[in-house]
Design a protein around this motif. Structure first.
Motif, PDB file in Angstrom:
ATOM      1  N   GLU A 235      11.275  -9.249  -6.520  1.00  0.00           N
ATOM      2  CA  GLU A 235      12.160  -7.138  -6.285  1.00  0.00           C
ATOM      3  C   GLU A 235      11.111  -6.578  -5.874  1.00  0.00           C
ATOM      4  O   GLU A 235       9.742  -6.768  -6.648  1.00  0.00           O
ATOM      5  N   GLU A 236      10.574  -5.488  -4.997  1.00  0.00           N
ATOM      6  CA  GLU A 236       9.330  -5.098  -5.631  1.00  0.00           C
ATOM      7  C   GLU A 236      10.184  -4.139  -6.448  1.00  0.00           C
ATOM      8  O   GLU A 236      10.936  -3.147  -7.096  1.00  0.00           O
ATOM      9  N   LEU A 237       8.364  -3.262  -7.543  1.00  0.00           N
ATOM     10  CA  LEU A 237       8.689  -2.829  -8.181  1.00  0.00           C
ATOM     11  C   LEU A 237       8.318  -1.866  -8.380  1.00  0.00           C
ATOM     12  O   LEU A 237       7.807  -0.847  -7.362  1.00  0.00           O
ATOM     13  N   GLY A 238       9.295  -0.734  -8.726  1.00  0.00           N
ATOM     14  CA  GLY A 238       9.901   0.924  -8.933  1.00  0.00           C
ATOM     15  C   GLY A 238      10.128   0.731  -7.643  1.00  0.00           C
ATOM     16  O   GLY A 238      11.350   2.232  -6.790  1.00  0.00           O
ATOM     17  N   GLY A 239      11.702  -0.468  -6.286  1.00  0.00           N
ATOM     18  CA  GLY A 239      12.024  -0.741  -5.467  1.00  0.00           C
ATOM     19  C   GLY A 239      13.593  -0.474  -5.452  1.00  0.00           C
ATOM     20  O   GLY A 239      13.480  -1.703  -6.125  1.00  0.00           O
ATOM     21  N   GLU A 240      13.674  -0.932  -4.371  1.00  0.00           N
ATOM     22  CA  GLU A 240      14.994  -1.725  -4.675  1.00  0.00           C
ATOM     23  C   GLU A 240      14.680  -2.787  -3.674  1.00  0.00           C
ATOM     24  O   GLU A 240      16.129  -3.467  -3.044  1.00  0.00           O
ATOM     25  N   ASP A 241      13.719  -2.930  -2.085  1.00  0.00           N
ATOM     26  CA  ASP A 241      13.544  -3.798  -1.726  1.00  0.00           C
ATOM     27  C   ASP A 241      13.333  -5.511  -2.302  1.00  0.00           C
ATOM     28  O   ASP A 241      12.389  -5.823  -3.657  1.00  0.00           O
TER      29      ASP A 241
END
Length: 58
Positions: free
Chosen positions: A17-23
């Protein structure tokens, strides 16, 4: 990133999971006697490979 190995290394699941994101990245790798088979989950194979090539352990 998490990696789960099953069936004595014949099946590997990865997810990230992307840190600080939603990817998200999610895929399975199946090892047979002849080859390794990458099976992405709802993302492109190119996206999974790009992530894995650029990933470095923290």
């Amino acid at each position: 990133m998490t990696r789960t190995t099953r069936v004595q290394g014949q099946s590997i699941s990865i997810s990230a999971e992307e840190l600080g994101g939603e990817d998200l990245i999610s895929a399975n790798v199946y090892r047979t006697r002849k080859a390794e088979h990458l099976r992405p989950c709802e993302v492109s194979e190119a996206k999974v490979l790009a992530f894995l090539r650029g990933w470095t352990p923290a």
